[in-house]
Structures are given as C-alpha cells and as structure tokens.
Design a protein around this motif. Structure first.
Motif, short mmCIF file in Angstrom:
data_model
loop_
_atom_site.label_atom_id
_atom_site.label_comp_id
_atom_site.label_asym_id
_atom_site.label_seq_id
_atom_site.Cartn_x
_atom_site.Cartn_y
_atom_site.Cartn_z
N PHE A 28 0.83 -1.20 0.00
CA PHE A 28 0.00 0.00 0.00
C PHE A 28 0.86 1.24 0.00
O PHE A 28 2.01 1.23 0.41
N THR A 32 -5.71 4.71 0.51
CA THR A 32 -7.07 5.24 0.37
C THR A 32 -7.99 4.31 -0.43
O THR A 32 -9.20 4.46 -0.39
N ALA A 72 5.91 6.93 -8.78
CA ALA A 72 4.69 6.24 -8.33
C ALA A 72 4.11 6.82 -7.04
O ALA A 72 2.90 6.82 -6.84
N HIS A 98 -10.44 17.68 -9.74
CA HIS A 98 -11.77 17.10 -9.50
C HIS A 98 -11.68 15.75 -8.81
O HIS A 98 -12.57 14.92 -8.93
N PHE A 99 -10.62 15.54 -8.12
CA PHE A 99 -10.33 14.25 -7.48
C PHE A 99 -10.61 14.34 -5.99
O PHE A 99 -10.00 15.15 -5.29
N ALA A 100 -11.53 13.54 -5.49
CA ALA A 100 -11.80 13.39 -4.06
C ALA A 100 -11.81 14.72 -3.31
O ALA A 100 -12.46 15.68 -3.73
N VAL A 107 -2.69 12.34 0.26
CA VAL A 107 -2.02 11.04 0.45
C VAL A 107 -2.19 10.09 -0.72
O VAL A 107 -1.37 9.20 -0.92
N ALA A 108 -3.26 10.25 -1.50
CA ALA A 108 -3.52 9.32 -2.60
C ALA A 108 -2.39 9.44 -3.63
O ALA A 108 -2.03 10.54 -4.03
N SER A 109 -1.86 8.31 -4.06
CA SER A 109 -0.73 8.34 -4.99
C SER A 109 -1.20 8.04 -6.41
O SER A 109 -2.22 7.38 -6.63
N GLY A 111 0.50 6.12 -8.39
CA GLY A 111 0.73 4.68 -8.57
C GLY A 111 -0.45 3.87 -8.05
O GLY A 111 -0.87 2.89 -8.69
N ASN A 113 -3.55 4.90 -7.81
CA ASN A 113 -4.71 5.12 -8.67
C ASN A 113 -4.64 4.21 -9.89
O ASN A 113 -5.65 3.62 -10.30
N CYS A 115 -2.73 1.33 -10.18
CA CYS A 115 -2.72 -0.10 -9.83
C CYS A 115 -4.06 -0.58 -9.28
O CYS A 115 -4.37 -1.76 -9.38
N GLU A 167 5.71 -7.48 -8.98
CA GLU A 167 6.15 -6.23 -9.61
C GLU A 167 5.57 -5.01 -8.91
O GLU A 167 4.41 -5.00 -8.50
N LEU A 169 4.93 -0.87 -9.45
CA LEU A 169 4.91 0.22 -10.43
C LEU A 169 5.82 1.31 -9.89
O LEU A 169 5.65 1.75 -8.74
N GLU A 195 -16.47 12.59 -5.74
CA GLU A 195 -17.48 12.01 -6.63
C GLU A 195 -16.77 10.94 -7.43
O GLU A 195 -15.79 11.22 -8.11
C1 LIG Z 1 -13.43 9.23 -0.12
C2 LIG Z 1 -12.68 8.77 -1.32
C3 LIG Z 1 -12.78 9.48 -2.51
C4 LIG Z 1 -12.10 9.07 -3.64
N1 LIG Z 1 -12.23 9.81 -4.78
C5 LIG Z 1 -11.59 9.42 -5.91
C6 LIG Z 1 -11.72 10.17 -7.11
O1 LIG Z 1 -12.38 11.22 -7.15
N2 LIG Z 1 -11.10 9.70 -8.22
C7 LIG Z 1 -10.35 8.56 -8.20
O2 LIG Z 1 -9.80 8.19 -9.23
N3 LIG Z 1 -10.17 7.85 -7.07
C8 LIG Z 1 -10.78 8.25 -5.93
N4 LIG Z 1 -10.62 7.52 -4.77
C9 LIG Z 1 -9.80 6.29 -4.78
C10 LIG Z 1 -8.34 6.46 -4.31
O3 LIG Z 1 -8.19 7.57 -3.48
C11 LIG Z 1 -7.36 6.59 -5.48
O4 LIG Z 1 -7.48 5.49 -6.35
C12 LIG Z 1 -5.91 6.75 -5.03
O5 LIG Z 1 -5.13 7.33 -6.05
C13 LIG Z 1 -5.24 5.46 -4.58
O6 LIG Z 1 -3.90 5.75 -4.18
P1 LIG Z 1 -3.31 5.19 -2.81
O7 LIG Z 1 -1.89 5.57 -2.79
O8 LIG Z 1 -4.12 5.62 -1.66
O9 LIG Z 1 -3.50 3.64 -3.08
P2 LIG Z 1 -3.47 2.40 -2.08
O10 LIG Z 1 -4.79 2.21 -1.44
O11 LIG Z 1 -2.28 2.48 -1.21
O12 LIG Z 1 -3.24 1.25 -3.15
C14 LIG Z 1 -4.22 0.96 -4.15
C15 LIG Z 1 -3.88 -0.35 -4.83
O13 LIG Z 1 -2.73 -0.23 -5.64
C16 LIG Z 1 -1.67 -1.06 -5.18
N5 LIG Z 1 -0.47 -0.23 -5.29
C17 LIG Z 1 -0.34 1.05 -4.81
N6 LIG Z 1 0.84 1.57 -5.24
C18 LIG Z 1 1.46 0.62 -5.98
C19 LIG Z 1 2.69 0.55 -6.69
N7 LIG Z 1 3.51 1.61 -6.74
N8 LIG Z 1 3.01 -0.59 -7.34
C20 LIG Z 1 2.18 -1.67 -7.30
N9 LIG Z 1 0.99 -1.66 -6.66
C21 LIG Z 1 0.63 -0.55 -6.00
C22 LIG Z 1 -2.05 -1.51 -3.80
O14 LIG Z 1 -1.56 -2.79 -3.55
C23 LIG Z 1 -3.56 -1.48 -3.87
O15 LIG Z 1 -4.04 -2.65 -4.46
C24 LIG Z 1 -11.28 7.92 -3.60
C25 LIG Z 1 -11.14 7.22 -2.39
C26 LIG Z 1 -11.82 7.63 -1.26
C27 LIG Z 1 -11.66 6.88 0.02
#
Ligand SMILES: Cc1cc2nc3c(=O)[nH]c(=O)nc-3n(C[C@H](O)[C@H](O)[C@H](O)COP(=O)(O)OP(=O)(O)OC[C@H]3O[C@@H](n4cnc5c(N)ncnc54)[C@H](O)[C@@H]3O)c2cc1C
Ligand code: FES
Ligand code: FES
Lengths: 288, 161
Positions: A28, A32, A72, A98-100, A107-109, A111, A113, A115, A167, A169, A195
């Motif tokens: 992770f 998120t 990533a 327009h993201f979250a 914090v959302a990455s 990578g 998004n 994966c 692997e 990303l 949204e």
């Molecule tokens: C309230 C809320 C609102 C949201 N709104 C949006 C929105 O508007 N638009 C949108 O697109 N998304 C939205 N999301 C979804 C989420 O926030 C995004 O997809 C975000 O970019 C995920 O990134 P993360 O770093 O938190 O991922 P994580 O939860 O840490 O990981 C997501 C997945 O990817 C894998 N992973 C992560 N990084 C890597 C890597 N480098 N290599 C290999 N695997 C990896 C993890 O194993 C997991 O399966 C929302 C989520 C919440 C809770």
C-alpha cells in the motif's frame, strides 16, 4: 481477523522488490483504496503488509529529454499544483482538481490510482490521452528487472492488470506534448469533488487551424477497464472540428463504449452522459 | 496473532511511542490508545472529514491511515491546536460566529480550515468552500463555517500586512 506475520516499510526499492520476490505481499501507498476495501471485506490482506511510502527516489515529477516522469508515490495534491504539469500537461491538473477531497489528495498516490485499476480511476483517463506508459520493476538474478508497458495495454478487467504480483509500479512517463497540444477532461458529478466518476471523457491532440491531429480520446467508467476510444479517434483524425465531425464522433462513441448498469448509474444513462460530455469536451477543445 | 509494530512519533509536540497491530488505523490509535477523543469517527471511509488530522504539515483522514505509518512523523490533532493562551484564532472564529451546532464535525472542520489558512493567508471564501469539500456537516451549518473562516483569514491578514 486475518493474521499478518510481518509489516515492512522499506526505504529502498531493492529492499521492497526483494521482499516481493519471495512471495505474496500486500502493498500500500496512501491506503485510500486498500483501507476501505479491506474494511468492507472485499479484499483480504496477505500475511505480509508492505508500506511503500518511505521508498526513496520514487516520488516527484521531472522532465528529461522531452519525457515527463511522475514517480509512483507522487500524490494527487502534488500533481494538482506542479508547475511542470500546469505548463506541459494541464489535463492532468484538471483531473487532479476534480479528485476526491484535499484530505484524500494529500495522500492518494498516482501509482495507487493506476494499480487499483478501477474503470473510474480519474488520473488514468488523462494519462491515456497523453499516451503514457508505466514502468514496472521486479527482482530476479540478483538485480532489478524493469519493463515498460503502454498504459493502454496495462488493464485487463476491473481491478486486474498485466502487472505480476512481484512487480511494483515505479513511475509513469509520457512525451512532453508539443506547444499546439490541447487536452481536456470532464468527469460526471453534481459537485466538483468527492465524486466517483459515473462517466469520464478525455480528449487531446495537436490542434491548429481548427484541425485536430494525433487525436487521442479516453473513456472512463463505460467499460470493464479505462479505454482509448479508437472509433472516436478515427472519426476525428485530421478533421476540422465542425458540427458534422462532432456528430460523427458522438455516433462512433457508441462503438467504443460498453456501459453497464450498476449502483451509480444505468447503462442508458451512462451512454447519454457520455455523448453529452464528449460533445462538451470537443467544444472546449475547439474553443482553445 | 498478528505481529505487533513498535512505532514512535511526535504527537501534538510530544515524542510518544506505541505498540500496535499492523492494520490498526490512526484514528483508533489516537482515540483508544492516547485518549485523544477530539478526532471523531463518523463514516470510517474517507468521505466526511470528521477524523481529519495533520501529518507532517498536511491534512489527511486518520480513519484511512495505517497507524504504523505514523512512525517518525509529526502528528497534530485538534487537541494540539490550542495555544498557551487558549484557543487558536481559527477555533475562536468558529465560536464567535456560532459555526458550531451539534459539534461532531467541528474538530475535522477546524483542522482543515486551519490547514487551508496556514497555507494561504489570503484564502477567499470560494477557496475555503473548495478546501472544505471533504468535510461534511450533517447539521448543514456551512454558511456560518465559511463566515468563521473568512473572519479568521481577515484577522490573520491584518496581523501580517
Ligand atoms: C473518499 C474517497 C474518494 C475518492 N475519490 C476518488 C476520485 O475522485 N477519483 C479517483 O480516481 N479515485 C478516488 N478515490 C480512490 C483512491 O483515493 C485513489 O485510487 C488513489 O489514487 C489510490 O492511491 P493510494 O496511494 O491511496 O493507493 P493504495 O490504497 O495504497 O493502493 C491501491 C492499490 O494499488 C496497489 N499499489 C499502490 N501503489 C502501488 C505501486 N507503486 N506498485 C504496485 N501496486 C501498488 C495496492 O496494492 C492497492 O491494491 C477515492 C477514495 C476515497 C476513500
Ligand atoms: S471518519 Fe474519516 S473521513 Fe469520515
Ligand atoms: S455541527 Fe453537527 S455535524 Fe456539523
């Protein structure tokens, strides 16, 4: 409650890849997606949990030899505010806008998004328009192994990609668009943020003298994976963006989209929204 | 039994440590281990902002944050906003404008407002509205919240320029 036998927070890519080479690890970054999915029971942890947020040199945005590389771990907030993105690829900043919410974007990455491989992943759409590729890294024969996959061929079905379990990303790259490149993005939703896209549309290409060349069109949430709308691209390629061409593009969209009924919208409504958005985005491109 | 993780971090200016399960969320740790019940649990899914905290200067939802990820970080909760002389200016502005109804959303709302103002001393009402999108108030008192933020910005501005 599932048993987790080790928690890893590697500082180096080598360390992370070596751990992944020895068996299943739940990765992770911002968490998120992972946190709500595991809380809701739609996803299980494997026995090892790995936080990749501390890995060095896996974040940041840079340009080298005409290629823009986004690490990533780069957050959506960073993409939203980065001068390089604002100058060269504002379509990505538009999607980030327009993201979250702020708290998620911080914090959302990128990578994560990609994966998570949701058909509604909002950063994926503009990256398809930019013809991006992802870099995947693994560990074998005592060294890092890397391969590049065009983003268009990365997704196989919802939540499934060609990335192997061992692997990671590491980055997403795309050629810096030429000065006449225009890219626009539109996602559905009654409010600007928090949204999940019911439909998203991205259009880009070199636009001069009213003519669109190298047209690239991406759709989100209207098929099992995010996709390039090849029929629409063909209808637009090399054409002056007039009313007839836009009408033809809207008809072509029906061949690219395979929407379904789900909790967010019916297939009928999605098809309708898609046409409305595509028309709007094409008018925005024309207005540039 | 899952392994226990040892972490240490700065919590409201004090160095603390904890031994926690790997999947525990920061919100649970703050409330149940440190007794800091100002940070609220509402949706638990990142939608409402009631659990907003500051991590290394940036706000995030503590309900989604793995507690183990606090290791080495600087965490500030609503309890950490107060100054030696009492409430901080943003907290005061919320009280003065009657922005609080039941109060449940307020710790998160104030954490986020404080973050927005700290990063943009000239925050406009419209920017505040966008910045607070991740904070839901089921008492729907947004107008007074925005009034409070606007007045906190004015006070901060006047002090500076
Ligand atoms: C309230 C809320 C609102 C949201 N709104 C949006 C929105 O508007 N638009 C949108 O697109 N998304 C939205 N999301 C979804 C989420 O926030 C995004 O997809 C975000 O970019 C995920 O990134 P993360 O770093 O938190 O991922 P994580 O939860 O840490 O990981 C997501 C997945 O990817 C894998 N992973 C992560 N990084 C890597 C890597 N480098 N290599 C290999 N695997 C990896 C993890 O194993 C997991 O399966 C929302 C989520 C919440 C809770
Ligand atoms: S409780 Fe964390 S966002 Fe709602
Ligand atoms: S004041 Fe009651 S939820 Fe906001």
């Amino acid at each position: 409650m599932q048993e987790i036998t080790s928690y890893l927070a590697p500082r180096s890519l080598d360390e992370a890849l070596q751990a992944m080479a020895t068996g299943d690890v739940t990765v992770f970054c911002g968490g998120t997606d992972l946190a709500p999915q595991t809380e809701a029971g739609v996803r299980r942890y494997s026995t090892r949990l790995m936080n990749i947020r501390r890995i060095e040199n896996l974040d940041g945005i840079e340009e080298k030899d005409g290629v823009i590389r986004i690490g990533a771990l780069t957050t959506i907030s960073e993409i939203r505010r980065h001068p390089l993105i604002a100058g060269a690829a504002p379509i990505l900043a538009e999607a980030a806008e327009h993201f979250a919410s702020d708290q998620i974007r911080n914090v959302a990455s990128i990578g994560g998004n990609i994966c998570n491989a949701s058909p509604a992943g909002d950063m994926i759409n503009p990256l398809l328009v930019l013809d991006a590729a992802v870099e995947l890294a693994s560990w074998a024969d005592g060294a890092q192994q890397k391969r590049r996959v065009p983003l268009e061929h990365f997704f196989t079905s919802p939540q499934r990609t060609v990335k192997r379990a061992d692997e990671l990303l590491t980055s997403v790259t795309f050629r810096k668009p030429a000065a006449d490149f225009v890219g626009r993005f539109r996602k559905s939703g009654p409010r600007p943020a928090l949204e999940i896209s019911t439909v998203s549309v991205g259009v880009g290409g070199n636009f001069s003298g009213g003519v669109l060349r190298n047209a690239r069109v991406a759709f989100g949430s209207v098929a099992p994976t995010p996709l390039r709308a090849r029929h629409v691209e063909a209808a637009l390629e090399g054409c002056k963006l007039n009313a007839d061409v836009i009408s033809a593009a809207l008809v072509a969209a029906r061949s690219d989209a395979k929407p379904i009924d789900d909790v967010r919208a019916s297939a009928w409504y999605r098809s309708h929204l898609l046409e409305v958005f595509l028309e709007e985005v094409l008018h925005h491109v024309r207005g540039n | 039994m899952s392994v226990a993780i040892e972490i240490s971090f700065t919590l409201n200016g004090r160095l603390v440590s904890a031994r926690i399960p790997p999947t525990m969320k920061t919100l649970t740790m703050l409330r149940d281990r440190f007794g800091l019940s100002g940070t609220k649990y509402a949706c638990g899914e990142g939608e409402c902002g009631a659990c907003t905290i500051r991590v290394d200067g940036k706000t995030q939802n503590s309900c989604l944050m793995f507690a183990a990820d606090c290791d080495g970080r600087d965490i500030v909760t609503i309890e950490g906003l107060k100054t030696p002389t009492g409430m901080n200016p943003v907290q005061k502005a919320f009280v003065e404008h009657g922005a609080v109804q039941c109060g449940f959303c307020m710790p998160g709302m104030i954490m986020q407002a404080d973050y927005l103002i700290a990063n943009n001393p000239h925050l406009t009402r419209q920017e505040a509205q966008r910045g607070l999108e991740g904070n839901l108030c089921r008492c729907t008192g947004y107008t007074k919240v925005l009034d409070a933020v606007e007045s906190a910005v004015e006070q901060k501005c006047c002090g500076q320029c």
